[in-house]
Design an enzyme around this catalytic site. Structure first.
Site, short mmCIF file in Angstrom:
data_model
loop_
_atom_site.label_atom_id
_atom_site.label_comp_id
_atom_site.label_asym_id
_atom_site.label_seq_id
_atom_site.Cartn_x
_atom_site.Cartn_y
_atom_site.Cartn_z
CG ASN A 137 -1.22 7.02 2.84
OD1 ASN A 137 -1.50 6.51 3.91
ND2 ASN A 137 -1.10 8.33 2.70
N GLY B 118 2.82 9.20 -4.21
CA GLY B 118 2.33 7.92 -4.71
C GLY B 118 0.87 7.71 -4.34
CB THR B 119 -1.10 8.72 -1.36
OG1 THR B 119 -0.27 7.99 -0.45
CG2 THR B 119 -2.55 8.62 -0.91
CG HIS C 12 3.09 15.35 0.68
ND1 HIS C 12 2.07 15.16 -0.23
CD2 HIS C 12 3.10 14.23 1.47
CE1 HIS C 12 1.50 13.99 -0.02
NE2 HIS C 12 2.10 13.40 1.00
CB SER D 174 -0.90 0.02 1.24
OG SER D 174 -1.68 1.20 1.28
CE LYS E 281 5.48 13.07 -1.60
NZ LYS E 281 6.34 11.89 -1.34
#
Length: 255
Positions: A128, A167-168, A158, A126, A162
């Site tokens: 996240n 990815g989430t 974020h 996963s 970053k």
């Protein structure tokens, strides 16, 4: 449930803290690339009163097979990097040790490797692993099925350093059948992670929003994943696979 943790950065430390305070897990060890803190006790380092061993080892000290032979665990929690799974993967597969990976992004080659591991053991991946964000994804898919004509926007926030799109957020877009270019990014200060899905109806707006207040939220997700993965057979799972039965149970009760 005996647990081993791969990775001990900011998130790894927060997850270790949750594992140590849980009555459902027993933290056996932590493996990291650095030799710093080698052979230190995680409970001592984090200042948590615990009798769990939780010793820190460097990846250079043991091969994955030797590590699991000397210090067996029921599940490996991975918060390291894409390459981390290669360190322990074969050994986990051979011993049928469950794997919970929270790596934000894997290459197609590594995803294929996860599927290979999942032929013999239980693997969950996963990007996240928080319970809240995965609930949000399922709820968003349901709403899109109800109202496929709505305008949908995805916003992710974020910390300033970053560099890449989260990815989430990419997973949210994919789960809704949207291209990644719909994702709007915000980088500011020390924001841990905020994801919002906006549904624009003709006469109303629905906003589904999740915010990680502290990194310990990932530890709560790990506990949920490890507990429910333990009940499954070999295979590659997502958090959605583990959470959907609760949606189905809720629908049955409502009926």
């Amino acid at each position: 449930m005996k647990v081993g943790l791969i990775g001990f950065g900011k998130t790894g430390k927060a997850v270790a803290s949750v594992l140590l305070q849980s009555k459902e897990t027993n933290l056996q060890w932590v493996v990291r690339r650095s030799h710093n803190l080698e052979h230190r006790s995680v409970p001592e380092f984090l200042g948590i009163d615990s009798e769990e061993p939780g010793y820190i080892y460097s990846a250079d000290e043991f091969a994955g097979a030797e590590l699991l032979e000397r210090f067996p665990v029921d599940v490996i929690i991975d918060f390291s990097s894409e390459q981390g799974v290669r360190y322990y993967g074969e050994a986990a597969r051979d011993r049928k040790v469950a794997v919970v990976s929270a790596i934000s992004s894997y290459s197609a080659q590594t995803v294929a490797y996860l599927k290979y591991l999942a032929q013999k053991t239980r693997v969950l991946w996963s990007p996240n692993i928080t319970v809240g964000i995965n609930f949000l994804i399922i709820a968003a898919r349901i709403l899109k099925n109800i109202a496929p004509y709505t305008d949908i926007e995805i916003v992710e926030e974020h910390f300033k350093a970053k560099p890449e799109v989260s990815g989430t957020a990419k997973k949210i877009a994919s789960s809704l059948g949207l291209e990644e270019d719909v994702i709007k990014t915000v980088r500011a200060g020390g924001i841990i992670g905020v994801h919002e899905i906006l549904f624009g109806f003709p006469y109303q707006t629905v906003r589904l929003k999740h915010e990680s207040i502290t990194r310990e939220a990932f530890g709560n997700g790990v506990l949920f994943a490890a507990k429910h993965l333990h009940e499954r057979g070999a295979g590659l799972y997502s958090m959605e696979d583990l959470m959907l039965p609760y949606f189905n149970a809720g629908s049955a009760q409502a009926a």
